[in-house]
Design an enzyme around this catalytic site. Sequence first.
Site, PDB file in Angstrom:
ATOM      1  N   THR A 142      -7.356  -2.325   9.081  1.00 30.26           N
ATOM      2  CA  THR A 142      -7.044  -1.423  10.190  1.00 30.26           C
ATOM      3  C   THR A 142      -7.968  -1.676  11.386  1.00 30.26           C
ATOM      4  O   THR A 142      -9.082  -2.202  11.214  1.00 30.26           O
ATOM      5  CB  THR A 142      -7.221   0.034   9.711  1.00 30.26           C
ATOM      6  N   ASP A 143      -7.525  -1.260  12.566  1.00 30.05           N
ATOM      7  CA  ASP A 143      -8.414  -1.347  13.735  1.00 30.05           C
ATOM      8  C   ASP A 143      -9.496  -0.267  13.694  1.00 30.05           C
ATOM      9  O   ASP A 143     -10.439  -0.308  14.485  1.00 30.05           O
ATOM     10  CB  ASP A 143      -7.608  -1.268  15.043  1.00 30.05           C
ATOM     11  N   GLU A 144      -9.356   0.698  12.783  1.00 31.42           N
ATOM     12  CA  GLU A 144     -10.348   1.783  12.734  1.00 31.42           C
ATOM     13  C   GLU A 144     -11.724   1.272  12.326  1.00 31.42           C
ATOM     14  O   GLU A 144     -12.729   1.939  12.551  1.00 31.42           O
ATOM     15  CB  GLU A 144      -9.875   2.902  11.801  1.00 31.42           C
ATOM     16  N   TYR A 167     -12.901   6.718   5.490  1.00 33.07           N
ATOM     17  CA  TYR A 167     -11.795   5.758   5.333  1.00 33.07           C
ATOM     18  C   TYR A 167     -12.136   4.440   6.023  1.00 33.07           C
ATOM     19  O   TYR A 167     -12.065   3.360   5.421  1.00 33.07           O
ATOM     20  CB  TYR A 167     -10.497   6.346   5.925  1.00 33.07           C
ATOM     21  N   LYS A 171     -12.755   0.638   4.417  1.00 36.24           N
ATOM     22  CA  LYS A 171     -11.957  -0.535   4.806  1.00 36.24           C
ATOM     23  C   LYS A 171     -12.861  -1.617   5.397  1.00 36.24           C
ATOM     24  O   LYS A 171     -12.658  -2.813   5.160  1.00 36.24           O
ATOM     25  CB  LYS A 171     -10.872  -0.149   5.823  1.00 36.24           C
TER      26      LYS A 171
HETATM   27  P1  NAD Z   1       0.121   4.330   1.979  1.00 38.08           P
HETATM   28  O1  NAD Z   1      -0.892   5.398   1.722  1.00 38.08           O
HETATM   29  O2  NAD Z   1       1.458   4.720   2.494  1.00 38.08           O
HETATM   30  O3  NAD Z   1       0.366   3.502   0.625  1.00 38.08           O
HETATM   31  C1  NAD Z   1      -0.669   3.093  -0.212  1.00 38.08           C
HETATM   32  C2  NAD Z   1      -0.066   2.574  -1.500  1.00 38.08           C
HETATM   33  O4  NAD Z   1      -1.132   2.072  -2.316  1.00 38.08           O
HETATM   34  C3  NAD Z   1       0.656   3.652  -2.327  1.00 38.08           C
HETATM   35  O5  NAD Z   1       1.898   3.171  -2.779  1.00 38.08           O
HETATM   36  C4  NAD Z   1      -0.292   3.916  -3.490  1.00 38.08           C
HETATM   37  O6  NAD Z   1       0.381   4.296  -4.678  1.00 38.08           O
HETATM   38  C5  NAD Z   1      -0.980   2.554  -3.645  1.00 38.08           C
HETATM   39  N1  NAD Z   1      -2.324   2.685  -4.232  1.00 38.08           N
HETATM   40  C6  NAD Z   1      -3.336   3.489  -3.814  1.00 38.08           C
HETATM   41  N2  NAD Z   1      -4.408   3.350  -4.604  1.00 38.08           N
HETATM   42  C7  NAD Z   1      -4.075   2.418  -5.532  1.00 38.08           C
HETATM   43  C8  NAD Z   1      -4.771   1.820  -6.626  1.00 38.08           C
HETATM   44  N3  NAD Z   1      -6.028   2.196  -6.924  1.00 38.08           N
HETATM   45  N4  NAD Z   1      -4.149   0.878  -7.360  1.00 38.08           N
HETATM   46  C9  NAD Z   1      -2.874   0.502  -7.071  1.00 38.08           C
HETATM   47  N5  NAD Z   1      -2.152   1.054  -6.072  1.00 38.08           N
HETATM   48  C10 NAD Z   1      -2.748   1.996  -5.313  1.00 38.08           C
HETATM   49  O7  NAD Z   1      -0.590   3.302   2.940  1.00 38.08           O
HETATM   50  P2  NAD Z   1       0.005   2.502   4.198  1.00 38.08           P
HETATM   51  O8  NAD Z   1       0.002   3.384   5.381  1.00 38.08           O
HETATM   52  O9  NAD Z   1       1.263   1.825   3.791  1.00 38.08           O
HETATM   53  O10 NAD Z   1      -1.137   1.418   4.431  1.00 38.08           O
HETATM   54  C11 NAD Z   1      -1.130   0.187   3.704  1.00 38.08           C
HETATM   55  C12 NAD Z   1      -2.344  -0.617   4.061  1.00 38.08           C
HETATM   56  O11 NAD Z   1      -2.358  -0.886   5.452  1.00 38.08           O
HETATM   57  C13 NAD Z   1      -3.663   0.076   3.748  1.00 38.08           C
HETATM   58  O12 NAD Z   1      -4.568  -0.884   3.262  1.00 38.08           O
HETATM   59  C14 NAD Z   1      -4.121   0.604   5.093  1.00 38.08           C
HETATM   60  O13 NAD Z   1      -5.530   0.700   5.144  1.00 38.08           O
HETATM   61  C15 NAD Z   1      -3.575  -0.450   6.024  1.00 38.08           C
HETATM   62  N6  NAD Z   1      -3.265   0.011   7.376  1.00 38.08           N
HETATM   63  C16 NAD Z   1      -2.471   1.096   7.571  1.00 38.08           C
HETATM   64  C17 NAD Z   1      -2.152   1.497   8.880  1.00 38.08           C
HETATM   65  C18 NAD Z   1      -1.239   2.678   9.137  1.00 38.08           C
HETATM   66  O14 NAD Z   1      -1.075   3.059  10.283  1.00 38.08           O
HETATM   67  N7  NAD Z   1      -0.598   3.257   8.130  1.00 38.08           N
HETATM   68  C19 NAD Z   1      -2.679   0.798   9.968  1.00 38.08           C
HETATM   69  C20 NAD Z   1      -3.486  -0.327   9.725  1.00 38.08           C
HETATM   70  C21 NAD Z   1      -3.753  -0.706   8.432  1.00 38.08           C
END
Ligand code: NAD
Length: 360
Positions: A142-144, A167, A171
């Site tokens: 993430t950019d955070e 968080y 990350k």
């Molecule tokens: P989300 O919370 O919607 O989904 C996370 C998934 O990971 C879920 O299906 C959960 O069951 C699974 N999970 C969590 N802990 C687990 C574990 N210990 N073992 C196996 N599975 C596990 O998240 P998202 O919004 O789809 O984000 C996905 C990735 O992208 C993350 O790494 C997040 O940091 C990154 N990201 C998200 C955003 C955003 O805006 N949503 C932006 C930049 C980066």
Amino acid sequence: MNRTILVTGGAGFIGSALVRHLIRHTSARVVNVDSLTYAGTLGSLADVVDSPRYVWERVDIRDRPALKDVFDRHGPNAVFHLAAESHVDRSIDGPAAFVDTNLVGTFNLLQAAREAWSADAGHARLQNKNAAHPFRFIHVSTDEVFGSLGETGAFTADSPYRPNSPYAASKAGADHLARAWYHTYGFPVIVTNCSNNFGPYQFPEKLIPHMILCAIEGRDLPVYGKGANVRDWIFVEDHVRGLVRALEAGRPGMAYLFGGDAQRRNLDVVRAICELLDGMSPAPDGRGHRERIRFVADRPGHDERYAIDATDTREELGWSPEGTFEEHLRTTVAWYVSREDWWGPIRSGAYRGERLGMLR
Ligand code: NAD
């Protein structure tokens, strides 16, 4: 040779969009490693679950022997790592799960993948295999991790790490592990840092779906602080296309930043949602949804502004976001209006819309 791609977190918001994309647009086998926490929803994969190229392994990335077993059985030649605890407010309430999954879980996955890659690399050299699809580990972040911006400027891959929330810190730690695995072991890791995603199938704790559902349900729309915080919004499908480009054309050891060139204040995003819903799902009392906006106590340590300068990524990967924020917001609002079958069970179970992340 057909590729096997392992996706962690494939039942989550971005992971499920990636799995759907890979099944629809490539010939790869896709192994989804997801333990199905509160944030995982199998319904997001209904369109691909019957594909013979799709497999779900219910495995927790904190469980290293189970991960090793998955690598042994499936022999993937690419990994997209998305499994994470992803909600800043929950990281304020309970940071332990964020350290366990985001940091230790990433360590476990890097180790399991590196062991499989080392074994396979020796084998491949002997057999002259895998030339078309060299192994890649795409670590999705993430950019955070870069902290908060003032009124001007944008993050680049050279921005210093300054995470502010539990968080973001978890990350950031995972990004550092990924980078070290490249520099120390030569393990072919690519890091991607993306701005705030939105689109269909996003868990309704996040700003955009939370506001849409509160409005549809006739509740107040709780905006943190004065709603002045700025995020650089990217449509999830643009992000997914970028991740696939990173796999195809990215260079190991590099970090690629993805952003949607759509900086908006939270309050303006909420107002835009209200206007769309006034047309698509008018309030029963005939009043505009905007009238239900309420300013509530701010998130502790709330970062002011994020913005991405994706020039380098665009040039190197030949990627760019498509469409406008307004078009994608309309698509997203329309999706939630028509998909109570997807969010209804979440709203009556895993998350009912309560306030999270308040210091007590
Ligand atoms: P989300 O919370 O919607 O989904 C996370 C998934 O990971 C879920 O299906 C959960 O069951 C699974 N999970 C969590 N802990 C687990 C574990 N210990 N073992 C196996 N599975 C596990 O998240 P998202 O919004 O789809 O984000 C996905 C990735 O992208 C993350 O790494 C997040 O940091 C990154 N990201 C998200 C955003 C955003 O805006 N949503 C932006 C930049 C980066």
